[in-house]
Design an enzyme around this catalytic site. Structure first.
Site, PDB file in Angstrom:
ATOM      1  N   LYS A   1     -19.301  -6.058   7.957  1.00 22.97           N
ATOM      2  CA  LYS A   1     -18.009  -7.377   7.292  1.00 22.97           C
ATOM      3  C   LYS A   1     -16.836  -7.306   8.663  1.00 22.97           C
ATOM      4  O   LYS A   1     -16.928  -6.252   8.864  1.00 22.97           O
ATOM      5  CB  LYS A   1     -17.128  -7.221   5.988  1.00 22.97           C
ATOM      6  CG  LYS A   1     -17.090  -7.957   5.068  1.00 22.97           C
ATOM      7  CD  LYS A   1     -16.415  -7.393   3.579  1.00 22.97           C
ATOM      8  CE  LYS A   1     -14.451  -7.816   3.720  1.00 22.97           C
ATOM      9  NZ  LYS A   1     -14.631  -7.490   2.605  1.00 22.97           N
TER      10      LYS A   1
ATOM     11  N   HIS B   1       1.305  -1.329  -0.315  1.00 22.42           N
ATOM     12  CA  HIS B   1       0.275  -0.300   0.296  1.00 22.42           C
ATOM     13  C   HIS B   1       0.649   1.281  -0.090  1.00 22.42           C
ATOM     14  O   HIS B   1       0.898   2.407  -0.474  1.00 22.42           O
ATOM     15  CB  HIS B   1      -0.888   0.084   1.399  1.00 22.42           C
ATOM     16  CG  HIS B   1      -1.712  -1.063   1.315  1.00 22.42           C
ATOM     17  ND1 HIS B   1      -2.024  -2.019   2.411  1.00 22.42           N
ATOM     18  CD2 HIS B   1      -3.665  -1.363   0.509  1.00 22.42           C
ATOM     19  CE1 HIS B   1      -3.615  -2.382   1.948  1.00 22.42           C
ATOM     20  NE2 HIS B   1      -3.437  -2.810   1.044  1.00 22.42           N
TER      21      HIS B   1
ATOM     22  N   ARG C   1      -2.002  -6.192  -8.498  1.00 24.90           N
ATOM     23  CA  ARG C   1      -0.812  -7.388  -8.252  1.00 24.90           C
ATOM     24  C   ARG C   1      -0.889  -8.559  -9.568  1.00 24.90           C
ATOM     25  O   ARG C   1      -0.991  -8.137  -9.968  1.00 24.90           O
ATOM     26  CB  ARG C   1      -1.041  -7.877  -6.441  1.00 24.90           C
ATOM     27  CG  ARG C   1      -0.293  -6.942  -5.679  1.00 24.90           C
ATOM     28  CD  ARG C   1      -0.904  -7.730  -4.803  1.00 24.90           C
ATOM     29  NE  ARG C   1      -1.988  -7.148  -4.638  1.00 24.90           N
ATOM     30  CZ  ARG C   1      -3.471  -6.790  -2.895  1.00 24.90           C
ATOM     31  NH1 ARG C   1      -2.657  -8.227  -2.310  1.00 24.90           N
ATOM     32  NH2 ARG C   1      -4.658  -6.920  -3.618  1.00 24.90           N
TER      33      ARG C   1
ATOM     34  N   SER D   1      -3.007  -7.745   2.846  1.00 23.20           N
ATOM     35  CA  SER D   1      -3.102  -7.735   4.518  1.00 23.20           C
ATOM     36  C   SER D   1      -3.854  -9.241   4.672  1.00 23.20           C
ATOM     37  O   SER D   1      -3.230  -9.903   5.570  1.00 23.20           O
ATOM     38  CB  SER D   1      -3.975  -6.119   4.507  1.00 23.20           C
ATOM     39  OG  SER D   1      -3.805  -5.810   3.806  1.00 23.20           O
TER      40      SER D   1
HETATM   41  P1  ADP Z   1      -5.946  -6.006   0.337  1.00 24.33           P
HETATM   42  O1  ADP Z   1      -5.494  -6.931  -1.583  1.00 24.33           O
HETATM   43  O2  ADP Z   1      -4.311  -6.749   0.671  1.00 24.33           O
HETATM   44  O3  ADP Z   1      -6.454  -5.940   1.162  1.00 24.33           O
HETATM   45  P2  ADP Z   1      -6.576  -3.516   0.045  1.00 24.33           P
HETATM   46  O4  ADP Z   1      -8.675  -3.635   0.204  1.00 24.33           O
HETATM   47  O5  ADP Z   1      -6.793  -2.871   1.673  1.00 24.33           O
HETATM   48  O6  ADP Z   1      -5.958  -4.436   0.189  1.00 24.33           O
HETATM   49  O7  ADP Z   1      -5.857  -2.295  -0.811  1.00 24.33           O
HETATM   50  C1  ADP Z   1      -6.640  -1.840  -1.074  1.00 24.33           C
HETATM   51  C2  ADP Z   1      -5.745  -1.252  -2.897  1.00 24.33           C
HETATM   52  O8  ADP Z   1      -4.508  -1.679  -2.723  1.00 24.33           O
HETATM   53  C3  ADP Z   1      -6.311  -1.798  -3.823  1.00 24.33           C
HETATM   54  O9  ADP Z   1      -6.405  -1.860  -5.298  1.00 24.33           O
HETATM   55  C4  ADP Z   1      -5.449  -3.407  -4.178  1.00 24.33           C
HETATM   56  O10 ADP Z   1      -5.278  -3.807  -5.084  1.00 24.33           O
HETATM   57  C5  ADP Z   1      -3.686  -2.207  -3.874  1.00 24.33           C
HETATM   58  N1  ADP Z   1      -2.786  -3.489  -3.061  1.00 24.33           N
HETATM   59  C6  ADP Z   1      -3.043  -4.166  -2.223  1.00 24.33           C
HETATM   60  N2  ADP Z   1      -1.565  -4.772  -1.557  1.00 24.33           N
HETATM   61  C7  ADP Z   1      -0.631  -4.059  -3.131  1.00 24.33           C
HETATM   62  C8  ADP Z   1      -0.166  -4.421  -3.340  1.00 24.33           C
HETATM   63  N3  ADP Z   1       0.883  -5.447  -2.707  1.00 24.33           N
HETATM   64  N4  ADP Z   1       0.946  -3.890  -4.017  1.00 24.33           N
HETATM   65  C9  ADP Z   1      -0.354  -3.673  -5.171  1.00 24.33           C
HETATM   66  N5  ADP Z   1      -1.337  -2.640  -4.927  1.00 24.33           N
HETATM   67  C10 ADP Z   1      -1.998  -3.256  -3.712  1.00 24.33           C
END
Ligand code: ADP
Length: 168
Positions: A42, A18, A95, A133
């Site tokens: 959730k 992030h 990703r 996460s």
């Molecule tokens: P996660 O999929 O890790 O639970 P979130 O819902 O918090 O994450 O993700 C928020 C945004 O950050 C999404 O667009 C997700 O694709 C992106 N994201 C999460 N982890 C990464 C990473 N390691 N590299 C690039 N983008 C990421």
């Protein structure tokens, strides 16, 4: 006019993946709103307040230009949030191919809901390809080392959570 982007996610908790997206987003936009988008029904490990606090602390500690980051939370329709915040970009990270299908659907529905808001994708930094996460939580809950994948503060909070819950 200021270019404002919203970067929405669960951030449960914030990871180095992030942070990479936030840092790169700051190079493209004048202001970045890191938005803890949540669904009250959730389950999550960290409360909305805890997630926001972690994002704030970590940003202040390690992101250059953190003054241009705003941290907020929201439970409604993302395009509505973007509109009231004067943001015309939704920033997302990509990703693996597995992210693509879902992100594609989200981007299309959001564009249908509001044509003035564009979704912009940034490819993950290769170091963070496997960082999510959910995986971090799973590893940490089993006592695995997550150092290097999340900021130290997050590592510490994860340990506290799982110790408190008596999992490890
Ligand atoms: P996660 O999929 O890790 O639970 P979130 O819902 O918090 O994450 O993700 C928020 C945004 O950050 C999404 O667009 C997700 O694709 C992106 N994201 C999460 N982890 C990464 C990473 N390691 N590299 C690039 N983008 C990421």
């Amino acid at each position: 006019m200021k270019k404002i982007a919203v970067y929405p996610g669960s951030f449960d908790p914030i990871t180095n993946g992030h942070i990479d997206i936030i840092e790169r987003g700051l190079r493209m936009f004048d202001e970045l709103i890191t938005l803890v988008a949540y669904n009250p029904n959730k389950a999550s490990l960290f409360s909305v307040q805890e997630r926001m606090d972690l994002i704030r602390e970590v940003s202040r500690d390690q992101i250059k230009g953190y003054e241009r980051i705003r941290v907020d939370s929201f439970a409604g329709l993302l395009v509505d949030y973007a509109k009231q915040a004067d943001a015309n970009v939704i920033l997302r990270g990509l990703r693996a191919v597995s992210d693509f299908e879902y992100e594609f659907q989200m981007a299309l529905i959001n564009r249908r809901l509001n044509r003035d808001v564009e979704t912009v994708f940034l490819m993950t930094g290769y170091k963070w390809f496997y960082t999510s996460s959910n995986l971090i939580k799973e590893a940490a809950s089993l006592g695995g080392a997550v150092r290097g994948l999340v900021p130290e503060l997050v590592e510490k909070r994860l340990k506290e959570k799982y110790m408190k819950d008596g999992v490890k």
